[in-house]
Design a protein around this motif. Structure first.
Motif, mmCIF file in Angstrom:
data_model
loop_
_atom_site.group_PDB
_atom_site.id
_atom_site.type_symbol
_atom_site.label_atom_id
_atom_site.label_comp_id
_atom_site.label_asym_id
_atom_site.label_seq_id
_atom_site.Cartn_x
_atom_site.Cartn_y
_atom_site.Cartn_z
ATOM 1 N N GLU A 1 1.427 28.401 41.261
ATOM 2 C CA GLU A 1 0.364 27.262 41.511
ATOM 3 C C GLU A 1 0.293 26.589 40.186
ATOM 4 N N TYR A 2 0.150 25.200 39.999
ATOM 5 C CA TYR A 2 0.032 24.444 38.914
ATOM 6 C C TYR A 2 -1.249 24.595 38.248
ATOM 7 N N VAL A 3 -1.341 24.991 36.903
ATOM 8 C CA VAL A 3 -2.499 25.388 36.218
ATOM 9 C C VAL A 3 -2.689 23.943 35.119
ATOM 10 N N ILE A 4 -1.990 23.777 34.608
ATOM 11 C CA ILE A 4 -2.178 22.722 33.343
ATOM 12 C C ILE A 4 -1.090 22.095 32.602
ATOM 13 N N HIS A 5 -0.790 21.086 32.054
ATOM 14 C CA HIS A 5 0.369 20.635 31.454
ATOM 15 C C HIS A 5 -0.057 19.486 30.134
ATOM 16 N N GLY A 6 0.596 19.498 29.121
ATOM 17 C CA GLY A 6 0.536 18.606 27.930
ATOM 18 C C GLY A 6 1.887 18.159 27.326
ATOM 19 N N LEU A 7 1.339 17.315 26.447
ATOM 20 C CA LEU A 7 2.655 16.903 25.573
ATOM 21 C C LEU A 7 2.273 17.289 24.099
ATOM 22 N N THR A 8 1.394 16.803 23.691
ATOM 23 C CA THR A 8 1.230 16.921 22.250
ATOM 24 C C THR A 8 -0.296 17.390 21.845
ATOM 25 N N SER A 9 -1.247 16.863 22.672
ATOM 26 C CA SER A 9 -2.901 16.873 22.353
ATOM 27 C C SER A 9 -3.137 18.045 23.271
ATOM 28 N N ASN A 10 -4.413 18.621 22.906
ATOM 29 C CA ASN A 10 -4.956 19.715 23.678
ATOM 30 C C ASN A 10 -5.340 19.157 24.984
ATOM 31 N N VAL A 11 -5.503 19.905 26.110
ATOM 32 C CA VAL A 11 -5.802 19.478 27.366
ATOM 33 C C VAL A 11 -6.890 20.337 27.893
ATOM 34 N N ASN A 12 -7.921 19.916 28.699
ATOM 35 C CA ASN A 12 -8.616 20.571 29.414
ATOM 36 C C ASN A 12 -8.792 20.265 31.050
ATOM 37 N N ASN A 13 -8.843 21.118 31.890
ATOM 38 C CA ASN A 13 -9.117 20.829 33.175
ATOM 39 C C ASN A 13 -9.879 21.687 33.847
ATOM 40 N N ARG A 14 -10.397 21.806 35.090
ATOM 41 C CA ARG A 14 -11.360 22.739 35.497
ATOM 42 C C ARG A 14 -11.065 24.200 35.591
ATOM 43 N N MET A 15 -9.604 24.286 35.594
ATOM 44 C CA MET A 15 -9.125 25.638 35.242
ATOM 45 C C MET A 15 -8.906 26.378 34.272
ATOM 46 N N ALA A 16 -8.504 25.701 33.341
ATOM 47 C CA ALA A 16 -8.208 26.332 31.908
ATOM 48 C C ALA A 16 -8.041 25.061 30.794
ATOM 49 N N LEU B 1 -5.520 24.033 27.394
ATOM 50 C CA LEU B 1 -4.149 24.300 26.756
ATOM 51 C C LEU B 1 -4.279 23.637 25.581
ATOM 52 N N ALA B 2 -4.087 24.572 24.478
ATOM 53 C CA ALA B 2 -3.955 24.362 22.886
ATOM 54 C C ALA B 2 -2.572 24.303 22.535
ATOM 55 N N ILE B 3 -1.961 23.120 21.995
ATOM 56 C CA ILE B 3 -0.645 22.901 21.453
ATOM 57 C C ILE B 3 -0.867 23.122 19.898
ATOM 58 N N ALA B 4 0.079 23.792 19.314
ATOM 59 C CA ALA B 4 0.432 23.569 18.004
ATOM 60 C C ALA B 4 0.474 22.213 17.682
ATOM 61 N N GLU B 5 0.425 21.987 16.106
ATOM 62 C CA GLU B 5 0.616 20.781 15.895
ATOM 63 C C GLU B 5 2.360 20.228 15.662
ATOM 64 N N ASP B 6 3.101 21.356 15.464
ATOM 65 C CA ASP B 6 4.467 21.445 15.406
ATOM 66 C C ASP B 6 5.138 21.543 16.790
ATOM 67 N N ARG B 7 4.311 21.844 17.783
ATOM 68 C CA ARG B 7 4.475 22.008 19.285
ATOM 69 C C ARG B 7 5.749 23.087 19.409
ATOM 70 N N LYS B 8 5.643 23.885 18.343
ATOM 71 C CA LYS B 8 6.564 25.063 18.577
ATOM 72 C C LYS B 8 5.932 26.503 19.367
ATOM 73 N N SER B 9 4.697 26.328 19.578
ATOM 74 C CA SER B 9 3.821 27.201 20.398
ATOM 75 C C SER B 9 2.739 26.474 21.019
ATOM 76 N N SER B 10 2.095 27.443 22.067
ATOM 77 C CA SER B 10 1.044 26.756 22.718
ATOM 78 C C SER B 10 0.144 28.193 23.364
ATOM 79 N N THR B 11 -1.080 27.720 23.655
ATOM 80 C CA THR B 11 -1.717 28.841 24.219
ATOM 81 C C THR B 11 -2.524 28.373 25.350
ATOM 82 N N LEU B 12 -2.531 29.210 26.460
ATOM 83 C CA LEU B 12 -3.408 28.990 27.635
ATOM 84 C C LEU B 12 -4.643 29.617 27.312
ATOM 85 N N ILE B 13 -5.787 29.197 27.643
ATOM 86 C CA ILE B 13 -6.944 29.505 27.640
ATOM 87 C C ILE B 13 -7.826 29.652 28.830
#
Lengths: 115, 109
Positions: free
Chosen positions: B45-60, B62-74
């Motif tokens: 099931e889908y949780v979240i997605h993003g391109l460059t900026s951090n994203v929030n939704n009701r489930m979680a 998403l923090a995306i590093a400035e160089d986009r080489k890593s991300s963290t689901l919270i």
């Protein structure tokens, strides 16, 4: 709104037989993708259909085929079944917005066992 | 297809935040970062997605590093229902998801 439905949920076949699995996407979704999930290989992309045309294909032999109907429902067929085809087959639908932003909604899967 | 690297497993306690990391050093400029999760005996099931900026939704979140080489689901407050395999996926223009092995998250009561 009803989710993605797959039929049948469970299937047992013997080697050499063929099988057809069915997927009904969420209403309004035009893209249907198929995935195979096994303990050893994980989730692998099979193919994707949009408007009755196959747009993307994974790295599977020609024994795996599919089609999509005008109402967006899709079927996949596996011919000459092998023991290694035992897997959970998942269908996912999306609106097909493109640019990698489309969310895919998965069905519960069809568990195929080949004896 | 660009690849992602995730820890095989993580463990956390109920009602505590969970940070699930993902490395994607070969990400291209057009790749979106998607997170899906698969609960036992269910399809992903889908949780979240993003391109460059951090994203929030009701489930979680998403923090995306400035160089986009890593991300963290919270997951802000984990519940037992959050126990699942979490997949970090890069999706470009093609309508397909390339799943890795994911992170198996265990939540302790």
């Amino acid at each position: 709104k009803a989710g993605v439905t797959q039929t049948p949920r469970y299937l047992i076949k013997t080697r050499g037989q063929q099988v057809t699995l069915s997927c009904s996407p969420i209403s309004g979704h035009r893209s249907v993708s198929w995935y195979q999930q096994t303990p050893g290989q994980g989730l692998q992309f099979l193919f994707e259909y949009f408007s009755e045309t196959q747009r993307n294909k994974g790295n599977f032999p020609g024994r795996f085929s599919g089609r999509q109907f005008s109402n967006s429902r899709s079927e996949m067929n596996v011919s000459t079944l092998e023991l290694g085809d035992s897997a959970l087959y998942l269908c996912a639908s999306s609106r097909a917005g493109g640019a990698g932003t489309d969310t895919q909604y998965f069905g519960p899967g069809t568990r195929l066992t080949v004896l | 297809d660009a690849k992602t690297t995730q820890p095989n497993s993580m463990e956390s306690n109920e009602e505590e935040p969970v940070h699930l990391p993902c490395n994607h050093s070969t990400i291209s400029g057009t790749d979106y970062i998607h997170w899906y999760r698969q609960l036992p005996s269910q399809g992903p099931e889908y949780v979240i997605h993003g391109l460059t900026s951090n994203v929030n939704n009701r489930m979680a979140s998403l923090a995306i590093a400035e160089d986009r080489k890593s991300s963290t689901l919270i997951l802000h407050r984990a519940t037992l229902r959050d126990a699942a395999v979490y997949y970090c996926i890069l999706s470009g223009g093609a309508q397909k998801l390339v799943f890795g092995q994911g992170t198996r998250l265990t939540i302790n009561p």
